[in-house]
Design a protein around this motif. Structure first.
Motif, PDB file in Angstrom:
ATOM      1  N   PRO A   9     -75.190  57.792  39.033  1.00  0.00           N
ATOM      2  CA  PRO A   9     -76.113  58.878  38.799  1.00  0.00           C
ATOM      3  C   PRO A   9     -76.461  58.923  37.319  1.00  0.00           C
ATOM      4  O   PRO A   9     -75.737  58.445  36.483  1.00  0.00           O
ATOM      5  N   GLY A  10     -77.560  59.530  37.016  1.00  0.00           N
ATOM      6  CA  GLY A  10     -78.056  59.518  35.656  1.00  0.00           C
ATOM      7  C   GLY A  10     -79.399  58.824  35.634  1.00  0.00           C
ATOM      8  O   GLY A  10     -80.097  58.737  36.648  1.00  0.00           O
ATOM      9  N   LEU A  11     -79.756  58.284  34.506  1.00  0.00           N
ATOM     10  CA  LEU A  11     -81.069  57.671  34.328  1.00  0.00           C
ATOM     11  C   LEU A  11     -80.983  56.160  34.497  1.00  0.00           C
ATOM     12  O   LEU A  11     -80.181  55.500  33.841  1.00  0.00           O
ATOM     13  N   LEU A  12     -81.799  55.606  35.373  1.00  0.00           N
ATOM     14  CA  LEU A  12     -81.883  54.164  35.591  1.00  0.00           C
ATOM     15  C   LEU A  12     -83.262  53.708  35.135  1.00  0.00           C
ATOM     16  O   LEU A  12     -84.282  54.148  35.663  1.00  0.00           O
ATOM     17  N   LEU A  13     -83.291  52.827  34.143  1.00  0.00           N
ATOM     18  CA  LEU A  13     -84.539  52.352  33.552  1.00  0.00           C
ATOM     19  C   LEU A  13     -84.711  50.862  33.828  1.00  0.00           C
ATOM     20  O   LEU A  13     -83.775  50.076  33.638  1.00  0.00           O
ATOM     21  N   LEU A  14     -85.881  50.479  34.255  1.00  0.00           N
ATOM     22  CA  LEU A  14     -86.209  49.084  34.526  1.00  0.00           C
ATOM     23  C   LEU A  14     -87.215  48.613  33.485  1.00  0.00           C
ATOM     24  O   LEU A  14     -88.342  49.105  33.440  1.00  0.00           O
ATOM     25  N   ALA A  74     -83.358  65.431  27.778  1.00  0.00           N
ATOM     26  CA  ALA A  74     -82.756  65.738  29.076  1.00  0.00           C
ATOM     27  C   ALA A  74     -81.711  64.713  29.490  1.00  0.00           C
ATOM     28  O   ALA A  74     -80.955  64.945  30.433  1.00  0.00           O
ATOM     29  N   HIS A  75     -81.655  63.567  28.799  1.00  0.00           N
ATOM     30  CA  HIS A  75     -80.771  62.475  29.233  1.00  0.00           C
ATOM     31  C   HIS A  75     -79.739  62.077  28.182  1.00  0.00           C
ATOM     32  O   HIS A  75     -78.907  61.212  28.446  1.00  0.00           O
ATOM     33  N   ALA A  76     -79.780  62.704  27.002  1.00  0.00           N
ATOM     34  CA  ALA A  76     -78.911  62.266  25.916  1.00  0.00           C
ATOM     35  C   ALA A  76     -77.438  62.349  26.277  1.00  0.00           C
ATOM     36  O   ALA A  76     -76.633  61.528  25.828  1.00  0.00           O
ATOM     37  N   ALA A  77     -77.056  63.325  27.080  1.00  0.00           N
ATOM     38  CA  ALA A  77     -75.643  63.497  27.445  1.00  0.00           C
ATOM     39  C   ALA A  77     -75.319  62.921  28.818  1.00  0.00           C
ATOM     40  O   ALA A  77     -74.208  63.107  29.316  1.00  0.00           O
ATOM     41  N   SER A  78     -76.264  62.226  29.434  1.00  0.00           N
ATOM     42  CA  SER A  78     -76.076  61.679  30.780  1.00  0.00           C
ATOM     43  C   SER A  78     -75.938  60.163  30.729  1.00  0.00           C
ATOM     44  O   SER A  78     -76.376  59.526  29.775  1.00  0.00           O
ATOM     45  N   PRO A  79     -75.364  59.563  31.769  1.00  0.00           N
ATOM     46  CA  PRO A  79     -75.309  58.102  31.830  1.00  0.00           C
ATOM     47  C   PRO A  79     -76.714  57.504  31.874  1.00  0.00           C
ATOM     48  O   PRO A  79     -77.606  58.028  32.540  1.00  0.00           O
ATOM     49  N   VAL A  80     -76.896  56.409  31.157  1.00  0.00           N
ATOM     50  CA  VAL A  80     -78.168  55.682  31.177  1.00  0.00           C
ATOM     51  C   VAL A  80     -77.868  54.218  31.464  1.00  0.00           C
ATOM     52  O   VAL A  80     -77.012  53.608  30.804  1.00  0.00           O
ATOM     53  N   THR A  81     -78.563  53.662  32.447  1.00  0.00           N
ATOM     54  CA  THR A  81     -78.458  52.236  32.753  1.00  0.00           C
ATOM     55  C   THR A  81     -79.821  51.598  32.516  1.00  0.00           C
ATOM     56  O   THR A  81     -80.835  52.095  33.004  1.00  0.00           O
ATOM     57  N   LEU A  82     -79.839  50.527  31.759  1.00  0.00           N
ATOM     58  CA  LEU A  82     -81.074  49.827  31.412  1.00  0.00           C
ATOM     59  C   LEU A  82     -81.008  48.408  31.957  1.00  0.00           C
ATOM     60  O   LEU A  82     -80.059  47.671  31.677  1.00  0.00           O
ATOM     61  N   ALA A 120     -88.674  45.993  43.550  1.00  0.00           N
ATOM     62  CA  ALA A 120     -88.653  46.943  44.666  1.00  0.00           C
ATOM     63  C   ALA A 120     -87.256  47.520  44.866  1.00  0.00           C
ATOM     64  O   ALA A 120     -87.106  48.716  45.170  1.00  0.00           O
ATOM     65  N   ALA A 121     -86.230  46.690  44.702  1.00  0.00           N
ATOM     66  CA  ALA A 121     -84.859  47.167  44.861  1.00  0.00           C
ATOM     67  C   ALA A 121     -84.512  48.205  43.797  1.00  0.00           C
ATOM     68  O   ALA A 121     -83.887  49.237  44.087  1.00  0.00           O
ATOM     69  N   PHE A 122     -84.901  47.936  42.548  1.00  0.00           N
ATOM     70  CA  PHE A 122     -84.643  48.900  41.483  1.00  0.00           C
ATOM     71  C   PHE A 122     -85.376  50.217  41.745  1.00  0.00           C
ATOM     72  O   PHE A 122     -84.818  51.305  41.577  1.00  0.00           O
ATOM     73  N   ARG A 123     -86.626  50.119  42.146  1.00  0.00           N
ATOM     74  CA  ARG A 123     -87.403  51.342  42.370  1.00  0.00           C
ATOM     75  C   ARG A 123     -86.863  52.130  43.555  1.00  0.00           C
ATOM     76  O   ARG A 123     -86.868  53.369  43.537  1.00  0.00           O
ATOM     77  N   ALA A 124     -86.366  51.423  44.566  1.00  0.00           N
ATOM     78  CA  ALA A 124     -85.755  52.115  45.690  1.00  0.00           C
ATOM     79  C   ALA A 124     -84.488  52.855  45.264  1.00  0.00           C
ATOM     80  O   ALA A 124     -84.103  53.859  45.883  1.00  0.00           O
ATOM     81  N   ALA A 125     -83.847  52.363  44.216  1.00  0.00           N
ATOM     82  CA  ALA A 125     -82.649  53.015  43.682  1.00  0.00           C
ATOM     83  C   ALA A 125     -82.988  54.138  42.715  1.00  0.00           C
ATOM     84  O   ALA A 125     -82.088  54.769  42.161  1.00  0.00           O
ATOM     85  N   GLY A 126     -84.286  54.378  42.498  1.00  0.00           N
ATOM     86  CA  GLY A 126     -84.696  55.476  41.635  1.00  0.00           C
ATOM     87  C   GLY A 126     -85.012  55.087  40.212  1.00  0.00           C
ATOM     88  O   GLY A 126     -85.115  55.959  39.337  1.00  0.00           O
ATOM     89  N   ALA A 127     -85.180  53.786  39.943  1.00  0.00           N
ATOM     90  CA  ALA A 127     -85.444  53.348  38.575  1.00  0.00           C
ATOM     91  C   ALA A 127     -86.848  53.738  38.134  1.00  0.00           C
ATOM     92  O   ALA A 127     -87.797  53.704  38.906  1.00  0.00           O
ATOM     93  N   ALA A 128     -86.952  54.089  36.858  1.00  0.00           N
ATOM     94  CA  ALA A 128     -88.243  54.338  36.231  1.00  0.00           C
ATOM     95  C   ALA A 128     -88.602  53.130  35.376  1.00  0.00           C
ATOM     96  O   ALA A 128     -87.772  52.615  34.621  1.00  0.00           O
ATOM     97  N   SER A 129     -89.827  52.641  35.513  1.00  0.00           N
ATOM     98  CA  SER A 129     -90.270  51.490  34.724  1.00  0.00           C
ATOM     99  C   SER A 129     -90.580  51.927  33.297  1.00  0.00           C
ATOM    100  O   SER A 129     -91.183  52.983  33.065  1.00  0.00           O
ATOM    101  N   VAL A 130     -90.148  51.103  32.324  1.00  0.00           N
ATOM    102  CA  VAL A 130     -90.448  51.339  30.915  1.00  0.00           C
ATOM    103  C   VAL A 130     -90.931  50.021  30.309  1.00  0.00           C
ATOM    104  O   VAL A 130     -90.660  48.940  30.841  1.00  0.00           O
ATOM    105  N   GLY A 131     -91.643  50.095  29.202  1.00  0.00           N
ATOM    106  CA  GLY A 131     -92.175  48.899  28.563  1.00  0.00           C
ATOM    107  C   GLY A 131     -91.839  48.846  27.086  1.00  0.00           C
ATOM    108  O   GLY A 131     -91.364  49.821  26.495  1.00  0.00           O
ATOM    109  N   LEU A 132     -92.118  47.688  26.487  1.00  0.00           N
ATOM    110  CA  LEU A 132     -91.881  47.474  25.052  1.00  0.00           C
ATOM    111  C   LEU A 132     -93.141  46.981  24.353  1.00  0.00           C
ATOM    112  O   LEU A 132     -93.067  46.399  23.270  1.00  0.00           O
ATOM    113  N   GLY A 133     -94.299  47.163  24.967  1.00  0.00           N
ATOM    114  CA  GLY A 133     -95.532  46.700  24.348  1.00  0.00           C
ATOM    115  C   GLY A 133     -96.020  45.411  24.975  1.00  0.00           C
ATOM    116  O   GLY A 133     -95.408  44.856  25.890  1.00  0.00           O
ATOM    117  N   THR A 134     -97.137  44.918  24.444  1.00  0.00           N
ATOM    118  CA  THR A 134     -97.838  43.813  25.092  1.00  0.00           C
ATOM    119  C   THR A 134     -97.380  42.429  24.652  1.00  0.00           C
ATOM    120  O   THR A 134     -97.753  41.438  25.275  1.00  0.00           O
TER     121      THR A 134
END
Length: 326
Positions: free
Chosen positions: A245-250, A265-273, A287-301
């Motif tokens: 539980p916590g934040l899952l980032l893809l 909202a997430h500074a004190a919670s577990p974060v998985t990247l 699809a597997a990550f998103r099914a697990a609740g992951a939010a997509s993040v980027g680092l630029g182009t």
């Protein structure tokens, strides 16, 4: 050794003791008379550093506390003992030193009369799931992840991963990776070790849902058992890794401009990247990550090497945790 008051977070520490720092898996009891050393730590202090009996050694127990005591042989007076980090390796060292073998605490050496000399701030768990890449660049990822405060690094056998570790070599390989992580943790003065897990698939990494454990400087556990302790098992085991539980980032190369969530909202919670291998994640893995609740993040182009993406993403998380803003 004279008694010293614990230094507050950020105060000066003895920089000469960094190489003499070892890690234990469980919090040291307040009334501990000695801390047993595992075979790996005993070898490092007595054989590699060649410390004499009575030398001061620092022990980090993962709670934000740093203990200091005297290196002694284990046949001293009995007392309350803390549990040292076990090792899974049962073979002798590659250099032929049989003293490296064994997973139980070493009967030969302990840290006697430990006292708290520093108390740091507890940190919420930060995990990296990283697609396994080739040799030296993977070692570099381990080192930099440990320096950047990652708590657990999970090598992912992604569909596009070129590297595959034979099952017979997994334990040896993970032991080597853990040594790299521990060396980096000592160098950057961490008060906890970064655990390196056995390689596993995306499905394995996402299968378990137990929350990770954190501890306060007082030694109180918060949460569950996380990735199952040492992560030194020979076979990939879903019980030993978890997004939790916590934040899952893809980190998703198909969404390079995807924004990062508000961090307060997430500074004190577990974060998985999760960061993919060369070639990136497949559609099924996304699809597997998103099914697990992951939010997509980027680092630029810009198209980044896998190790560069890991460094940039982990640095960004570290900066956000520190409250740094543009």
């Amino acid at each position: 050794m004279s008694r010293r008051d614990p230094t507050p977070d950020g105060d000066d520490l003895d920089r000469g003791s960094l190489k003499r720092r070892v890690f234990v898996a469980t919090p040291v009891p307040a009334n501990a008379a000695r801390i047993p050393l595992d075979a790996e730590s005993a070898h490092h202090l007595s054989r590699v550093l060649r410390l004499p009996e009575g030398a001061e050694v620092d022990v980090a127990d993962g709670t934000g506390r740093l203990w200091r005591g005297a290196l002694q042989r284990g046949d001293g007076a009995p007392g309350t003992e803390a549990t040292a980090e076990p090792r899974d390796n049962q073979r002798g060292d590659r250099r032929g030193d049989s003293q490296r073998s064994g997973k139980a605490p070493s009967a030969g050496w302990v840290i006697a009369a430990p006292q708290v000399v520093h108390v740091g701030r507890p940190e919420a768990p930060r995990r990296l799931l990283v697609g396994l890449i080739k040799g030296p660049r993977w070692d570099w990822i381990i080192e930099k992840a440990a320096e950047l405060g990652v708590h657990e690094l999970v090598p992912i056998l992604a569909e596009r991963s070129v590297v595959r570790v034979p099952s017979a070599k997994v334990a040896d390989r993970v032991e080597r990776w853990q040594r790299i992580a521990d060396g980096a943790a000592r160098q950057c003065e961490r008060l906890s070790r970064m655990q390196v897990a056995a390689p596993c698939t995306v499905a394995d990494a996402l299968a378990a849902t137990r929350p990770p454990a954190t501890t306060t400087p007082g030694g109180t556990a918060v949460g569950g058992t996380g990735m199952g302790g040492t992560g030194m098992g020979g076979a990939a085991d879903a019980a030993n890794v978890t997004a939790g539980p916590g934040l899952l980032l893809l980190l998703d190369e198909t969404s390079p401009l995807a924004g990062w969530p508000p961090w307060d909202a997430h500074a004190a919670s577990p974060v998985t990247l999760a960061v993919g291998p060369e070639g990136g994640w497949t559609d099924d893995e996304r699809a597997a990550f998103r099914a697990a609740g992951a939010a997509s993040v980027g680092l630029g182009t810009n198209l980044l090497r896998a190790e560069t993406a890991v460094l940039m993403a982990a640095s960004l998380v570290r900066a956000l945790d520190a409250g740094l803003t543009p």
